[in-house]
Scaffold this motif. Structure first.
Motif, PDB file in Angstrom:
ATOM      1  N   SER A 290       4.208 -12.758  36.296  1.00 14.21           N
ATOM      2  CA  SER A 290       5.672 -12.873  36.450  1.00 14.21           C
ATOM      3  C   SER A 290       6.201 -14.129  35.762  1.00 14.21           C
ATOM      4  O   SER A 290       7.408 -14.295  35.589  1.00 14.21           O
ATOM      5  N   ARG A 291       5.316 -15.050  35.394  1.00 10.87           N
ATOM      6  CA  ARG A 291       5.749 -16.275  34.702  1.00 10.87           C
ATOM      7  C   ARG A 291       6.372 -15.955  33.345  1.00 10.87           C
ATOM      8  O   ARG A 291       7.123 -16.742  32.801  1.00 10.87           O
ATOM      9  N   TYR A 292       5.990 -14.783  32.803  1.00 13.36           N
ATOM     10  CA  TYR A 292       6.523 -14.408  31.477  1.00 13.36           C
ATOM     11  C   TYR A 292       7.897 -13.763  31.569  1.00 13.36           C
ATOM     12  O   TYR A 292       8.468 -13.379  30.568  1.00 13.36           O
ATOM     13  N   VAL A 293       8.406 -13.610  32.786  1.00 12.61           N
ATOM     14  CA  VAL A 293       9.712 -12.953  32.974  1.00 12.61           C
ATOM     15  C   VAL A 293      10.806 -14.013  32.942  1.00 12.61           C
ATOM     16  O   VAL A 293      10.751 -15.001  33.689  1.00 12.61           O
ATOM     17  N   THR A 294      11.790 -13.810  32.075  1.00 12.61           N
ATOM     18  CA  THR A 294      12.881 -14.786  31.982  1.00 12.61           C
ATOM     19  C   THR A 294      13.842 -14.598  33.155  1.00 12.61           C
ATOM     20  O   THR A 294      14.104 -15.517  33.911  1.00 12.61           O
ATOM     21  N   PHE A 295      14.368 -13.384  33.288  1.00 13.66           N
ATOM     22  CA  PHE A 295      15.240 -13.064  34.431  1.00 13.66           C
ATOM     23  C   PHE A 295      14.795 -11.724  35.002  1.00 13.66           C
ATOM     24  O   PHE A 295      14.679 -10.747  34.261  1.00 13.66           O
ATOM     25  N   GLY A 296      14.589 -11.669  36.290  1.00 13.44           N
ATOM     26  CA  GLY A 296      14.180 -10.385  36.892  1.00 13.44           C
ATOM     27  C   GLY A 296      13.723 -10.552  38.324  1.00 13.44           C
ATOM     28  O   GLY A 296      13.664 -11.683  38.856  1.00 13.44           O
ATOM     29  N   ILE A 297      13.401  -9.451  38.928  1.00 13.16           N
ATOM     30  CA  ILE A 297      13.000  -9.443  40.339  1.00 13.16           C
ATOM     31  C   ILE A 297      11.546  -9.907  40.509  1.00 13.16           C
ATOM     32  O   ILE A 297      11.149 -10.363  41.580  1.00 13.16           O
ATOM     33  N   GLU A 298      10.749  -9.793  39.433  1.00 12.40           N
ATOM     34  CA  GLU A 298       9.314 -10.075  39.518  1.00 12.40           C
ATOM     35  C   GLU A 298       8.997 -11.482  40.037  1.00 12.40           C
ATOM     36  O   GLU A 298       8.132 -11.619  40.918  1.00 12.40           O
ATOM     37  N   PRO A 299       9.671 -12.556  39.534  1.00  8.36           N
ATOM     38  CA  PRO A 299       9.345 -13.889  40.067  1.00  8.36           C
ATOM     39  C   PRO A 299       9.606 -14.011  41.572  1.00  8.36           C
ATOM     40  O   PRO A 299       8.889 -14.726  42.258  1.00  8.36           O
ATOM     41  N   ILE A 300      10.629 -13.279  42.063  1.00 10.70           N
ATOM     42  CA  ILE A 300      10.935 -13.360  43.508  1.00 10.70           C
ATOM     43  C   ILE A 300       9.798 -12.720  44.298  1.00 10.70           C
ATOM     44  O   ILE A 300       9.323 -13.267  45.302  1.00 10.70           O
ATOM     45  N   VAL A 301       9.364 -11.558  43.823  1.00 11.31           N
ATOM     46  CA  VAL A 301       8.260 -10.859  44.490  1.00 11.31           C
ATOM     47  C   VAL A 301       7.007 -11.735  44.442  1.00 11.31           C
ATOM     48  O   VAL A 301       6.310 -11.910  45.453  1.00 11.31           O
ATOM     49  N   ALA A 302       6.751 -12.301  43.270  1.00 11.00           N
ATOM     50  CA  ALA A 302       5.555 -13.152  43.116  1.00 11.00           C
ATOM     51  C   ALA A 302       5.635 -14.356  44.050  1.00 11.00           C
ATOM     52  O   ALA A 302       4.633 -14.751  44.656  1.00 11.00           O
ATOM     53  N   TYR A 303       6.837 -14.921  44.195  1.00 12.42           N
ATOM     54  CA  TYR A 303       7.007 -16.079  45.078  1.00 12.42           C
ATOM     55  C   TYR A 303       6.705 -15.687  46.522  1.00 12.42           C
ATOM     56  O   TYR A 303       6.002 -16.402  47.245  1.00 12.42           O
ATOM     57  N   PHE A 304       7.211 -14.513  46.907  1.00 11.91           N
ATOM     58  CA  PHE A 304       6.995 -14.020  48.279  1.00 11.91           C
ATOM     59  C   PHE A 304       5.489 -13.823  48.541  1.00 11.91           C
ATOM     60  O   PHE A 304       4.966 -14.283  49.556  1.00 11.91           O
TER      61      PHE A 304
END
Lengths: 339, 206
Positions: A290-304
């Motif tokens: 998810s680090r490669y995602v600039t804007f999106g839901i993936e970093p939030i999921v990864a953080y959770f």
């Protein structure tokens, strides 16, 4: 990590991604975890948590032995943040549904067993625990969503057919993952679909190894979950193979490393600690994409997911230190962190 | 110490019989004590070994369980443990060893300790629970042996007291009393003889 996944930028999450990128820096880092493992006392472990995302809750923790309370508060914080940052309800449900299924299992087990037992329901599900309790106490299952009623019907049928609580649990687990897969596909986010499939694969590998190694009389076909990347027939073909030869059958799939390491330890002393750790590592490595995602839901999921992993790490270190378990033994069970 | 008895021939015979019985009892009890000691020492070694093994395995199993518990959500663990899948029936029988009634624990296990689904539980939980299941059986075996040890130690102590009572109190007392009665009877015989001689003298002088 051989998983590949397609990311689609989602500008709805511009603010959320920025916020998460800041919060991510407060997650546990591998060096901090190493310092915590090497700490001589519990108080030293807690000191290392002071500059992290868990600072406030740790400060209020009076008795490290009661880490359950700490985890509950931190999980509340996680879900609260998720509620505020994630706009798609299906994604939120993806992480809350397991708690609904947990409550369902507890209520069904109490209802069907002759053992009078006190139960603890979780408040993290999509259906309030009180509603579920009332539905079971008054037999008014219309209080529950349709998918849940369907699960209850199938679970009861399975129980009366097989006269076996475990068999019923296998079915509920299957239905739970089917529902999670359905929700993930509904979100149309490939990252989430792959995440659920990885979870199914890891659960199936674990189930297969447990049945095989502990020689339980469970029906493999019944215990395995459909919908993962690994087909059920792949596992069924391996049922007569020796544990030592299993890694060779996984040579062409991304789970080879965890199978090799996990099986080695299982054969050595019957411990699943390395397999469990490598499974967590596999998911964490996937989350790191998810680090490669600039804007999106993936970093939030990864953080959770990373927060959940951090909480498990803190619990394990506290348990190890409280019970004076040697540092090396603690270290070998600790999975990797997001940072 | 001289026993409180009437110094007569009947009593002397009775005491002599008692002395023979006491000496035979003393020998038997001494033999029993020696045999119990021998068995106790053998058992102590076995119990020591078993206790070490149980402690080691219990610590290992508990360590695994604690980590399994920490690695899982507490809700999922509670759900998994809600309904026990295993039933352990313990029957106690008695066996007599050198007159000591020791218990024999017989364990019958029914069902499986893994009475939960696999999706939200870990292999380490299975591994720890199975290890605990194995340790419980050994723990019961250890309890049986430790109880036997305790009962044998109590019996040795009881036998030792009996042996000492016979050796240092009853037999010496009986011997003292026998000696006393023998002397008393001799004295009475001598006095009788003297009296008769005196009477004979008086009769002769007339």
């Amino acid at each position: 990590m051989n998983q590949t996944v397609e990311f689609k930028p989602d500008l709805k999450y511009t603010y959320a991604t920025g916020r998460i990128r800041v919060l991510e820096t407060k997650l546990l880092s591998s060096s901090k975890v190493e310092k915590m493992i090497n700490s001589r006392s519990i108080s030293d472990v807690l000191i290392y948590l002071e500059d992290t995302a868990y600072d406030d809750t740790v400060g209020e923790m009076k008795d490290p032995g009661k880490y359950g309370e700490f985890v509950k508060i931190e999980r509340l914080i996680s879900f609260d943040l998720m509620e505020r940052l994630i706009l798609d309800p299906d994604v939120k449900h993806l992480f809350r549904i397991p708690y609904d299924f947990h409550n369902l299992k507890v209520l069904l087990k109490r209802r069907l067993s002759e053992v009078a037992t006190s139960i603890v329901l979780s408040d993290f599900g999509t259906i309030p625990a009180e509603v579920m309790k009332t539905a079971f106490e008054t037999d008014n299952f219309h209080l529950l969503p349709e998918f849940m009623r369907e699960v209850i019907g199938q679970a009861l049928a399975q129980h009366y057919l097989k006269k076996n609580l475990k068999s019923m649990e296998f079915l509920i687990d299957n239905l739970e993952y089917n529902h999670l897969l359905f929700l993930s596909k509904k979100t149309n986010i490939p990252f989430l679909v792959t995440y659920v499939k990885i979870k199914i694969d890891l659960t199936n590998i674990s189930t297969f190894l447990r049945i095989k190694y502990f020689n339980t009389k469970d029906n493999v076909e019944e215990a395995l979950i459909e919908g993962g990347n690994l087909q059920l027939r792949f596992f069924l073909q391996l049922i007569s193979e020796s544990p030592e030869s299993l890694p060779s059958f996984f040579s062409n799939n991304p789970y080879l490393y965890l199978i090799e390491e996990g099986v080695r330890k299982i054969i050595e002393d019957g411990s699943f600690s390395i397999f469990d750790k490598e499974s967590e590592n596999y998911i964490m490595n996937y989350m790191k994409l998810s680090r490669y995602v600039t804007f999106g839901i993936e970093p939030i999921v990864a953080y959770f997911v990373s927060r959940e992993q951090d909480l498990n790490i803190i619990k394990m270190i506290l348990v190890g230190k409280l019970n004076e378990i040697p540092t090396e033994e603690i270290r070998q069970r600790i999975p990797i962190t997001f940072n | 110490m001289i026993l409180d008895t009437n110094p007569n021939r009947m009593e002397l015979l009775r005491l002599k019989k008692r002395r023979v019985l006491a000496k035979r009892g003393h020998k038997l009890l001494k033999d029993k004590q020696d045999e119990l000691m021998k068995q106790l020492l053998e058992l102590v070694d076995k119990v020591k070994e078993l206790r070490k093994k149980v402690d080691r395995e219990l610590a290992k199993a508990t360590g695994r369980y604690l980590f399994a518990k920490a690695g899982m959500g507490i809700e999922f663990l509670e759900s998994a443990m809600l309904i026990p899948g295993i039933r352990i029936e313990l029957t106690i029988e008695e066996k007599s060893t050198m007159g000591v009634k020791t218990p024999i624990f017989k364990v019958q296990t029914e069902g499986s300790i893994q009475n939960y689904g696999f999706a939200h539980t870990t292999g380490e939980l299975d591994s720890s629970l199975l290890a605990i299941e194995r340790v419980v059986e050994e723990l019961i075996h250890l309890a049986e042996k430790e109880k036997k040890l305790q009962l044998m130690a109590e019996e040795i102590e009881k036998t030792r007291r009996r042996v000492n009572a016979l050796e240092y109190i009853l037999i010496p007392n009986l011997e003292d009393t026998i000696k006393y009665i023998t002397m008393k009877l001799s004295e009475m015989e001598r006095s009788n003889l003297t009296r008769l001689m005196k009477v004979k003298d008086i009769v002769r002088s007339r």
